[in-house]
Scaffold this motif. Structure first.
Motif, PDB file in Angstrom:
ATOM      1  N   PHE A  72       0.854  -1.188   0.000  1.00 29.60           N
ATOM      2  CA  PHE A  72       0.000   0.000   0.000  1.00 29.60           C
ATOM      3  C   PHE A  72       0.891   1.240   0.000  1.00 29.60           C
ATOM      4  N   GLY A  73       0.355   2.312  -0.550  1.00 26.15           N
ATOM      5  CA  GLY A  73       1.140   3.550  -0.541  1.00 26.15           C
ATOM      6  C   GLY A  73       0.321   4.712  -0.009  1.00 26.15           C
ATOM      7  N   VAL A  74       0.994   5.642   0.697  1.00 23.42           N
ATOM      8  CA  VAL A  74       0.336   6.895   1.112  1.00 23.42           C
ATOM      9  C   VAL A  74       1.202   8.067   0.668  1.00 23.42           C
ATOM     10  N   ASP A  75       0.560   9.157   0.427  1.00 26.05           N
ATOM     11  CA  ASP A  75       1.242  10.394   0.057  1.00 26.05           C
ATOM     12  C   ASP A  75       2.284  10.720   1.125  1.00 26.05           C
ATOM     13  N   ILE A  76       3.527  10.853   0.687  1.00 25.32           N
ATOM     14  CA  ILE A  76       4.601  10.974   1.669  1.00 25.32           C
ATOM     15  C   ILE A  76       4.516  12.303   2.440  1.00 25.32           C
ATOM     16  N   LEU A  77       3.841  13.257   1.856  1.00 31.26           N
ATOM     17  CA  LEU A  77       3.726  14.552   2.544  1.00 31.26           C
ATOM     18  C   LEU A  77       2.870  14.456   3.800  1.00 31.26           C
ATOM     19  N   CYS A  78       2.092  13.386   3.874  1.00 33.25           N
ATOM     20  CA  CYS A  78       1.249  13.220   5.060  1.00 33.25           C
ATOM     21  C   CYS A  78       1.928  12.383   6.127  1.00 33.25           C
ATOM     22  N   VAL A  79       3.079  11.831   5.792  1.00 28.18           N
ATOM     23  CA  VAL A  79       3.750  10.979   6.771  1.00 28.18           C
ATOM     24  C   VAL A  79       4.646  11.847   7.644  1.00 28.18           C
ATOM     25  N   GLN A  80       4.358  11.839   8.922  1.00 34.22           N
ATOM     26  CA  GLN A  80       5.183  12.641   9.822  1.00 34.22           C
ATOM     27  C   GLN A  80       6.437  11.880  10.209  1.00 34.22           C
ATOM     28  N   GLU A  81       6.292  10.626  10.546  1.00 36.88           N
ATOM     29  CA  GLU A  81       7.437   9.824  10.929  1.00 36.88           C
ATOM     30  C   GLU A  81       7.042   8.361  10.953  1.00 36.88           C
ATOM     31  N   ILE A  82       8.069   7.525  11.062  1.00 34.49           N
ATOM     32  CA  ILE A  82       7.839   6.082  11.179  1.00 34.49           C
ATOM     33  C   ILE A  82       8.490   5.646  12.482  1.00 34.49           C
ATOM     34  N   ILE A 118      -0.750   6.127  22.197  1.00 34.96           N
ATOM     35  CA  ILE A 118       0.640   6.168  22.658  1.00 34.96           C
ATOM     36  C   ILE A 118       1.020   7.626  22.938  1.00 34.96           C
ATOM     37  N   ASN A 119       2.139   7.749  23.603  1.00 30.35           N
ATOM     38  CA  ASN A 119       2.668   9.065  23.924  1.00 30.35           C
ATOM     39  C   ASN A 119       3.726   9.412  22.893  1.00 30.35           C
ATOM     40  N   LEU A 120       3.420  10.374  22.063  1.00 28.65           N
ATOM     41  CA  LEU A 120       4.403  10.792  21.066  1.00 28.65           C
ATOM     42  C   LEU A 120       4.940  12.155  21.504  1.00 28.65           C
ATOM     43  N   ARG A 121       6.020  12.130  22.230  1.00 32.28           N
ATOM     44  CA  ARG A 121       6.655  13.358  22.741  1.00 32.28           C
ATOM     45  C   ARG A 121       5.635  14.298  23.377  1.00 32.28           C
ATOM     46  N   LEU A 177       0.704   9.476  10.606  1.00 29.06           N
ATOM     47  CA  LEU A 177       0.187  10.370   9.574  1.00 29.06           C
ATOM     48  C   LEU A 177      -0.267  11.680  10.210  1.00 29.06           C
ATOM     49  N   ARG A 178      -0.071  12.729   9.475  1.00 23.83           N
ATOM     50  CA  ARG A 178      -0.475  14.028   9.996  1.00 23.83           C
ATOM     51  C   ARG A 178      -1.002  14.857   8.839  1.00 23.83           C
ATOM     52  N   ASP A 179      -2.154  15.438   9.055  1.00 19.25           N
ATOM     53  CA  ASP A 179      -2.758  16.266   8.015  1.00 19.25           C
ATOM     54  C   ASP A 179      -2.117  17.644   8.060  1.00 19.25           C
ATOM     55  N   GLN A 180      -1.235  17.919   7.120  1.00 18.92           N
ATOM     56  CA  GLN A 180      -0.473  19.172   7.180  1.00 18.92           C
ATOM     57  C   GLN A 180      -1.317  20.376   6.820  1.00 18.92           C
ATOM     58  N   PRO A 202      -4.108  20.124  12.995  1.00 21.12           N
ATOM     59  CA  PRO A 202      -3.940  18.857  12.310  1.00 21.12           C
ATOM     60  C   PRO A 202      -4.256  17.669  13.207  1.00 21.12           C
ATOM     61  N   MET A 203      -4.889  16.715  12.589  1.00 27.06           N
ATOM     62  CA  MET A 203      -5.144  15.476  13.288  1.00 27.06           C
ATOM     63  C   MET A 203      -3.962  14.546  13.049  1.00 27.06           C
ATOM     64  N   VAL A 204      -3.584  13.851  14.078  1.00 32.98           N
ATOM     65  CA  VAL A 204      -2.462  12.929  13.975  1.00 32.98           C
ATOM     66  C   VAL A 204      -2.971  11.539  14.319  1.00 32.98           C
ATOM     67  N   VAL A 205      -2.538  10.566  13.551  1.00 35.82           N
ATOM     68  CA  VAL A 205      -2.939   9.203  13.855  1.00 35.82           C
ATOM     69  C   VAL A 205      -1.773   8.267  13.525  1.00 35.82           C
TER      70      VAL A 205
END
Lengths: 720, 153
Positions: free
Chosen positions: B19-29, B49-52, B81-84, B89-92
């Motif tokens: 599967f692929g997602v638009d890389i601009l929406c990927v915040q980190e892995i 989870i606690n992300l910083r 993923l983060r809606d820039q 922005p929603m983060v999931v």
């Protein structure tokens, strides 16, 4: 090249509201004692007028001008400070507030109170001019002589190069002021466009009205002797019937305006305020210039230092004023943190086991730094409660007039600090409590005297810290709560069964039932029975509690217990299965191990636990949240008894862990509301733990029970 | 010739498919970190989870797409993923089997997806693209970052 004034508008509004607060506080103090608060009132009014002129708030300017005139006369002792005048001035403060709002929204304020008060002000001003009651002796001489004084009109138009020859109009006015009272109007019509301004040239001219008993034309000419060749001077004698000095204003367009181009650039927009008043002619500490209005803040820039620093009239102003000391401390701490960080990273660059000790001490330091930093950051949000208390002197003043009772307000602990958000939300409930105390609590003067009390009733507000929470008390020394009346009313309303025996605390709690009021007659202050339940709801939504104590004949005390902040919560960590949950400490009544003989199973799955005289329903968290728990049997299980809104519930948990302060994080930011969970927090090990929402859990349990009941009923029907 | 707009996609594996997602929406892995469960939520919502210092929800994409759940191993990663574009922005975080590659696809090379039956909600599929032999399913990041769609409200 004009300055965009719009950017200063929020500051002007904020400062005007603050100025109004200063005026209000000052006016109330003025009654009790004669001090220099009249000066601060005047200054506040003057700043508002000046600012309003600059921003084109014409309604405000006109109205405030009247107020200012009245204040000016009071300040100079030309007018006795009368109670009735203070009353008018207090109403004027309200009017100015309305007008500022109106001007801000660019509408014409048609509130009739304004024209009423304006009429009163004018009336008061007129009466003053004739029946001037001199207050102090050295002034009286001057004022009396002023009544048979002569007035001179001096037209003074200096040539542009006047200042280049070393002459300063200010000195001339100074010398004139020695002759008598001055009223100066500055004429700026000759002022060229900004680009054409030659800083060394003087473009202004003045019209001066001098009121003096003994000055002759020669005396005046003498003052201008040195500049005679460099100006046009016209001196005319005015007849006596011209209104004597409405204002003792001195328009000082001091030399900065001719020489400082920056100041001059603001001039075109601020013609209104180019007239600058001075208290005693030319005493330097009272000079307020345009630039002051625009750029400098009033003396209350440091919040919490200055007792008179006002509460913001508009709590929704999204800014916060922080004491410089707090910010300095933060900067210091961040500095420390940076040092520790660089120390640690240096240590990490070439690390071997011999340096372990250094590492641990470094980490300790880091811990210390973060803790302090956290505390300081939290303190930024903390404001002294005087912000909430400041409105009460005025409220009591108004209420005592309305009710005809003599009421004294005592405020204690106004430096107690409280989170800004909590402060904003506690204001209205407190107002309600104070109104109630004034209206129902304090008896009328006759009743008080008949009961052997002093004629003056006392309402005291007290704030202090207890542990992690703040307690605000509203005390009155009135008649106390009539226990019987409350009980009867409750029975009448069907809230309580007749003949049931209730403790005092339970009876007083009835006051917070919706639609409950024992006042025999409804006044326009309170008594409509809406409110106390709202008060309680508001306080509970802040995670607080309210308690009532009352003694017949001695008075009542409403105690509001609030968490210091909404961002941090004292929590009890509990374990259910593998999950860790946090129960807000404030809701916990006690924790205990269930004894088999006290457990009662009632119909369905409902389990009641007998806790002294109460039957507490048991709520197994594992069932509610569909978890796998270690302990599923109620016997010998750990119960955490929590209370919300008088309803006690025993939460069944596997284990009690530590108690600690947790920082509340919202789940809704990235996700949605979860039933039974009010938020989340991050524990020391970086994992996330859920904070239990006790009221939410109770509703959930009720719903589940109803569903279960329906299911059993259906089954039974099928069986039949 | 029209200008071809190329976009980069991060691809990951789910149950053998890419599967692929638009890389601009990927915040980190991120590697998998302990997840705190939320009570009474569908299985595919694993918890948070606690992300910083920010609490973000974790969705198992296998289970969300109604595939067989897999026990997490050390390959399992979370794609954040983060809606820039949004103001707030929603983060999931999405749990996937493994991340694979970053590919560039032009608009033209993306084909419309055929009907998959109802295994995966059509609304999540943006289109299909091929890279050599491989067929990559491109996901619509807008719907993935839409609370109503993702959490099936």
């Amino acid at each position: 090249m004009s300055i965009d004034l719009a950017q200063f508008l929020p500051t002007f509004l904020e400062e005007s509201y603050e100025g109004l607060e200063i005026m209000e506080t000052g006016l109330l103090n003025l009654q009790s004692s004669e001090d220099d608060s009249i000066h601060s009132i005047f200054r506040a009014a003057h700043s508002i007028k000046g600012g309003a002129g600059t921003f084109g708030f014409n309604q405000v300017t006109e109205f405030t001008h009247l107020v200012e005139t009245l204040l000016d006369e009071m300040r100079d002792g030309r007018r006795e400070i009368l109670k009735s005048d203070i009353e008018i001035l207090l109403q004027s403060v309200d009017c100015i507030r309305l007008l500022i709002d109106a001007d801000h929204n660019k509408v014409v304020c048609e509130d009739e109170s304004i024209s009423n008060v304006e009429g009163l002000l004018n009336e008061s001003l007129k009466s003053s001019s004739t029946d001037t009651q001199p207050q102090n002796d050295n002034k009286s001489e001057k004022t009396q002589s002023a009544t048979d004084a002569q007035s001179w009109l001096i037209d003074f138009t200096p040539q542009p190069h006047l200042v280049q020859t070393g002459n300063d109009p200010l000195f001339l006015f100074n010398a004139l002021a020695d002759l008598g009272e001055l009223e100066i109007v500055c004429n700026t019509s000759e002022l060229p466009a900004f680009s054409d301004v030659e800083p060394k040239e003087l473009y202004l001219s003045w019209q001066i009205k001098l009121t003096s008993s003994d000055a002759t034309e020669d005396d005046i000419r003498e003052v201008f002797e040195w500049v005679e060749d460099e100006c046009t001077l016209e001196i005319t004698l005015l007849t006596n019937d011209a209104t004597p000095n409405v204002q003792e204003d001195e328009a000082v367009n001091n030399e900065t305006q001719e020489q400082d181009p920056e100041v001059q650039s603001t001039q075109p927009e601020s013609e209104q305020s180019s007239k600058q008043e001075l208290a005693e002619p030319l005493s330097p500490n009272t000079i307020t210039t345009d630039t002051n209005v625009l750029t400098t803040k009033p003396q209350s820039a440091i919040v919490g230092k200055d007792k008179a620093s006002p509460a913001k009239a508009k709590p929704d102003v999204g800014s916060i004023r922080v004491g410089v000391d707090k910010v300095d401390m933060l900067i210091n701490l961040v500095g420390e943190l940076v040092i520790t960080q660089s120390m640690l990273s240096e240590l990490g660059n070439d690390f071997d086991l011999s340096k372990v000790e250094k590492l641990t001490s470094g980490l300790d330091q880091l811990l210390q730094n973060t803790k302090e930093l956290q505390e300081s950051v939290m303190r930024i949000r903390m404001l002294p409660i005087s912000f909430a208390f400041n409105r009460f002197p005025r409220l009591i003043h108004d209420l005592s007039i309305k009710t005809g009772k003599q009421i004294e307000l005592v405020i204690k602990g106004e430096q107690t600090e409280l989170d800004k958000t909590v402060m904003e939300q506690i204001g209205d409930p407190l107002v309600h409590l104070v109104r109630n105390a004034a209206d129902h609590g304090i008896e009328s003067t006759e009743v008080r005297l008949a009961n052997g009390k002093s004629a003056k009733g006392t309402i005291s507000l007290n704030a202090y810290h207890v542990g992690g929470s703040i307690v605000i008390e509203v005390n009155d020394d009135g008649g106390g709560i009539n226990r019987e009346a409350v009980l009867n009313k409750a029975i009448e309303k069907g809230i309580v069964e007749p003949n049931s025996s209730l403790t005092d605390a339970q009876v007083f709690d009835l006051l917070f039932e919706p639609g409950f009021s024992t006042a025999s007659e409804v006044t326009d202050i309170s008594g409509r029975g809406v409110g106390m339940d709202v008060v309680k709801k508001n306080i509970q939504s802040l995670g607080g509690r309210i308690q009532v104590e009352s003694e017949p004949g001695k008075g009542s005390c409403f105690k509001v217990n609030l968490p210091l902040t909404l961002a941090i919560l004292d929590g009890q960590l509990v374990r259910v299965g593998t999950e860790v949950y946090i129960i807000p400490l404030i809701t916990i009544v006690e924790s205990l191990q269930a004894k088999a003989e006290l457990i009662n199973r009632v119909s369905g799955n409902m389990v009641l636990y007998r806790l002294r005289e109460d039957n507490v329903p048991v709520l197994p968290i594992y069932q509610l949240f569909n978890l796998e728990a270690q302990c599923t049997e109620i016997e010998n299980a750990l119960l955490v008894v929590v209370e919300f809104d008088g309803q006690k519930v025993g939460l069944m948990v596997d284990d009690l862990l530590a108690q600690q302060q947790v920082v509340i994080k919202s789940l809704q930011d990235n996700y949605q509301q979860v039933d039974g969970i009010s938020g989340a927090t991050i524990l020391g090990d970086g994992s996330v733990a859920m904070i239990l929402d006790i009221p939410g859990m109770i509703t959930m349990a009720l719903k589940q029970a109803q569903v279960a009941q329906k299911a059993t009923v259906n089954n039974n029907v099928e069986v039949v | 010739m029209m200008n071809e707009i190329e976009q980069e996609y991060l691809t990951f594996l789910l149950d053998g498919e890419e599967f692929g997602v638009d890389i601009l929406c990927v915040q980190e892995i991120r590697v998998l970190s302990p997840i705190t469960t939320l009570p009474n939520k569908p299985d595919y919502i694993k918890g948070v989870i606690n992300l910083r210092g920010v609490i973000i929800p974790i969705v198992d994409l296998r289970e969300r797409f109604a595939k067989q759940a897999l026990k997490y191993n050390d390959q399992t990663v979370i794609v954040i993923l983060r809606d820039q574009t949004a103001i707030k922005p929603m983060v999931v975080g999405l749990v996937v089997d493994a991340v694979s590659e970053v590919y560039k696809f032009s608009d033209k090379s993306i084909r419309e997806a055929p009907d998959f039956g109802n295994k995966i909600d059509r609304c999540f599929i943006q289109g299909l693209a091929s890279h050599g032999e491989k067929l990559i399913i491109l996901l619509n990041s807008q719907t993935l970052l839409n609370q109503d769609e993702l959490y099936h409200l």
